[in-house]
Motif scaffolding. Structure first.
Motif, PDB file in Angstrom:
ATOM      1  N   UNK A   1      19.049 -42.088  24.672  1.00  7.75           N
ATOM      2  CA  UNK A   1      19.700 -43.305  25.338  1.00  7.75           C
ATOM      3  C   UNK A   1      20.023 -43.079  26.615  1.00  7.75           C
ATOM      4  N   UNK A   2      19.481 -43.769  27.734  1.00  4.46           N
ATOM      5  CA  UNK A   2      19.844 -43.585  28.907  1.00  4.46           C
ATOM      6  C   UNK A   2      21.050 -44.115  29.323  1.00  4.46           C
ATOM      7  N   UNK A   3      21.516 -43.864  30.215  1.00  3.23           N
ATOM      8  CA  UNK A   3      22.695 -44.303  31.023  1.00  3.23           C
ATOM      9  C   UNK A   3      22.667 -45.724  31.159  1.00  3.23           C
ATOM     10  N   UNK A   4      21.455 -46.323  31.499  1.00  2.00           N
ATOM     11  CA  UNK A   4      21.210 -47.508  32.037  1.00  2.00           C
ATOM     12  C   UNK A   4      20.772 -48.688  30.925  1.00  2.00           C
ATOM     13  N   UNK A   5      20.642 -47.904  29.690  1.00  2.00           N
ATOM     14  CA  UNK A   5      19.873 -48.817  28.465  1.00  2.00           C
ATOM     15  C   UNK A   5      20.561 -48.451  27.348  1.00  2.00           C
ATOM     16  N   UNK A   6      20.846 -49.694  26.621  1.00  2.00           N
ATOM     17  CA  UNK A   6      21.288 -49.439  25.417  1.00  2.00           C
ATOM     18  C   UNK A   6      20.214 -49.056  24.145  1.00  2.00           C
ATOM     19  N   UNK A   7      18.821 -49.065  24.455  1.00  2.00           N
ATOM     20  CA  UNK A   7      17.607 -49.006  23.621  1.00  2.00           C
ATOM     21  C   UNK A   7      17.951 -47.346  23.106  1.00  2.00           C
ATOM     22  N   UNK A   8      17.687 -47.028  21.704  1.00  3.28           N
ATOM     23  CA  UNK A   8      17.346 -45.789  21.198  1.00  3.28           C
ATOM     24  C   UNK A   8      15.781 -45.386  21.334  1.00  3.28           C
ATOM     25  N   UNK A   9      15.547 -44.253  21.895  1.00  2.00           N
ATOM     26  CA  UNK A   9      14.100 -43.977  22.004  1.00  2.00           C
ATOM     27  C   UNK A   9      13.795 -42.371  21.095  1.00  2.00           C
ATOM     28  N   UNK A  10      13.103 -42.622  20.052  1.00  2.00           N
ATOM     29  CA  UNK A  10      12.770 -41.371  19.368  1.00  2.00           C
ATOM     30  C   UNK A  10      12.091 -40.341  20.302  1.00  2.00           C
ATOM     31  N   UNK A  11      12.590 -39.217  20.545  1.00  2.00           N
ATOM     32  CA  UNK A  11      11.975 -38.449  21.286  1.00  2.00           C
ATOM     33  C   UNK A  11      11.452 -37.013  20.732  1.00  2.00           C
ATOM     34  N   UNK A  12      11.821 -36.613  19.533  1.00  2.00           N
ATOM     35  CA  UNK A  12      11.541 -35.424  18.804  1.00  2.00           C
ATOM     36  C   UNK A  12      11.797 -35.381  17.313  1.00  2.00           C
ATOM     37  N   UNK A  13      11.085 -34.760  16.765  1.00  3.81           N
ATOM     38  CA  UNK A  13      11.556 -34.707  15.195  1.00  3.81           C
ATOM     39  C   UNK A  13      10.740 -33.549  14.254  1.00  3.81           C
ATOM     40  N   UNK A  14      11.374 -33.026  13.493  1.00  2.00           N
ATOM     41  CA  UNK A  14      10.884 -32.183  12.582  1.00  2.00           C
ATOM     42  C   UNK A  14      11.002 -32.327  11.123  1.00  2.00           C
ATOM     43  N   UNK A  15      10.120 -32.350  10.344  1.00  3.15           N
ATOM     44  CA  UNK A  15      10.288 -32.693   8.850  1.00  3.15           C
ATOM     45  C   UNK A  15      10.430 -31.571   7.929  1.00  3.15           C
ATOM     46  N   UNK A  16      10.349 -31.912   6.635  1.00  2.00           N
ATOM     47  CA  UNK A  16      10.395 -30.738   5.597  1.00  2.00           C
ATOM     48  C   UNK A  16      11.415 -29.433   5.966  1.00  2.00           C
ATOM     49  N   UNK A  17      12.472 -29.883   6.614  1.00  2.00           N
ATOM     50  CA  UNK A  17      13.774 -29.089   6.785  1.00  2.00           C
ATOM     51  C   UNK A  17      14.476 -28.836   5.525  1.00  2.00           C
ATOM     52  N   UNK A  18      14.615 -27.496   5.092  1.00  2.00           N
ATOM     53  CA  UNK A  18      15.325 -27.152   4.083  1.00  2.00           C
ATOM     54  C   UNK A  18      16.315 -25.876   4.682  1.00  2.00           C
ATOM     55  N   UNK A  19      17.509 -25.960   4.206  1.00  2.00           N
ATOM     56  CA  UNK A  19      18.479 -25.036   4.261  1.00  2.00           C
ATOM     57  C   UNK A  19      18.846 -24.614   3.056  1.00  2.00           C
ATOM     58  N   UNK A  20      18.647 -23.306   2.702  1.00  2.00           N
ATOM     59  CA  UNK A  20      18.512 -22.692   1.249  1.00  2.00           C
ATOM     60  C   UNK A  20      19.947 -22.050   1.284  1.00  2.00           C
ATOM     61  N   UNK A  21      20.393 -21.904   0.064  1.00  2.00           N
ATOM     62  CA  UNK A  21      21.723 -21.280   0.054  1.00  2.00           C
ATOM     63  C   UNK A  21      21.998 -19.888   0.550  1.00  2.00           C
ATOM     64  N   UNK A  22      20.820 -19.196   0.515  1.00  2.00           N
ATOM     65  CA  UNK A  22      20.968 -17.797   0.998  1.00  2.00           C
ATOM     66  C   UNK A  22      21.262 -17.709   2.655  1.00  2.00           C
ATOM     67  N   UNK A  23      20.991 -18.931   3.156  1.00  2.00           N
ATOM     68  CA  UNK A  23      21.286 -19.247   4.995  1.00  2.00           C
ATOM     69  C   UNK A  23      22.664 -19.939   4.973  1.00  2.00           C
ATOM     70  N   UNK A  24      23.582 -19.190   5.488  1.00  2.00           N
ATOM     71  CA  UNK A  24      24.661 -19.986   5.975  1.00  2.00           C
ATOM     72  C   UNK A  24      24.377 -21.070   7.384  1.00  2.00           C
ATOM     73  N   UNK A  25      23.893 -20.252   8.255  1.00  2.00           N
ATOM     74  CA  UNK A  25      23.572 -21.130   9.297  1.00  2.00           C
ATOM     75  C   UNK A  25      22.144 -21.001   9.917  1.00  2.00           C
ATOM     76  N   UNK A  26      21.458 -22.159  10.385  1.00  2.00           N
ATOM     77  CA  UNK A  26      20.067 -22.144  10.444  1.00  2.00           C
ATOM     78  C   UNK A  26      19.943 -22.496  12.092  1.00  2.00           C
TER      79      UNK A  26
END
Length: 270
Positions: A198-223
């Protein structure tokens, strides 16, 4: 000449390993089993132009904080495979032919609360009729695995985005985001991580990035997750980036975490 032949064969191994999924269609590519369920099914389709033989076995893997897996030499106390049975364990499929693989769950009495996971490994065996043109022969076994998860007394995962910063990819010189996600509780999360600008001059939200199928499993505390901008998207003015980690499939109604990153003019000069 011999070294050149070996190099070409090894290069072929790499290229073939990258095309395993192009010749083998697996659905679904992830299985989450409710503790009341007793079976799960996977459909396998041979999309190549020749008859293929596939072997189905279990593989034990450990997730890493930066993504990907390490293959473990043996089962652990949270492995699912010891309480399962696969049928069939091997199949021969003609081009376009499909087969359903069944996974039967046999939970032991008094199974402790928690998450149990193993990975179902599909191996494409080399055709015996294929003969090497030279005296050097490399038998390549191509494989692809999918996670199979059983949760007992499931609790909703608690996830927080601890850090997000703007960085520059050293290979393509494009801006990207580096994030650290922290997971609590003994159960994995699953969903997609999305960035909106969201730019400082607009209220519109623009999707700019995405990653799917993101799992954080129990053996990983921080990813540690790298989020690359979509092709054609750029950050060239100040504003705010909003990150949202939202659940999918069995977590489709959960918003795991949200984080806001102000983008200043000086940050854009990376």
């Amino acid at each position: 000449m011999l070294k050149k032949i070996i190099f070409m064969l090894l290069l072929g191994c790499v290229l073939l390993s990258q095309s395993v999924m192009a010749n083998l269609l697996i659905s679904p590519t992830r299985i989450s089993i409710d503790e009341r369920e007793r079976t799960a099914k996977v459909t396998v389709i041979n999309t190549s132009k020749e008859t293929k033989t596939y072997r189905v076995i279990w593989s034990e893997k450990q997730s890493t904080p930066t993504g990907g897996y390490l293959t473990l030499p043996t089962t652990t106390e949270t492995s699912l495979s010891p309480m399962t049975r696969i049928s069939p364990k091997q199949m021969q499929l003609a081009p376009g032919e499909k087969q359903t693989v069944k996974v039967a769950i046999r939970k032991p009495k008094g199974l402790a609360s928690g998450e149990y996971r193993s990975h179902l490994l599909f191996q494409a065996l080399p055709n015996e009729s294929t003969k090497a043109a030279s005296s050097i022969k490399i038998n390549m076994i191509m494989s692809y695995s999918i996670p199979v998860v059983l949760r007992v007394n499931r609790e909703s995962p608690v996830v927080a985005i601890e850090r997000a910063q703007l960085a520059k990819n050293q290979n393509n010189q494009r801006l990207e985001f580096a994030l650290t996600l922290k997971r609590e509780t003994a159960f994995s999360s699953y969903g997609k991580l999305t960035a909106y600008f969201k730019s400082d001059t607009s209220a519109a939200l623009e999707k700019i990035a995405e990653i799917g199928n993101l799992s954080i499993y129990p053996e990983v505390k921080k990813a540690d997750v790298t989020l690359s901008l979509f092709n054609g998207k750029n950050l060239n003015k100040p504003g705010t980036v909003i990150f949202k980690y939202t659940g999918e499939d069995e977590y489709s109604d959960i918003n795991f975490a949200e984080y806001t990153l102000p983008i200043t003019t000086s940050m854009l000069k990376l």
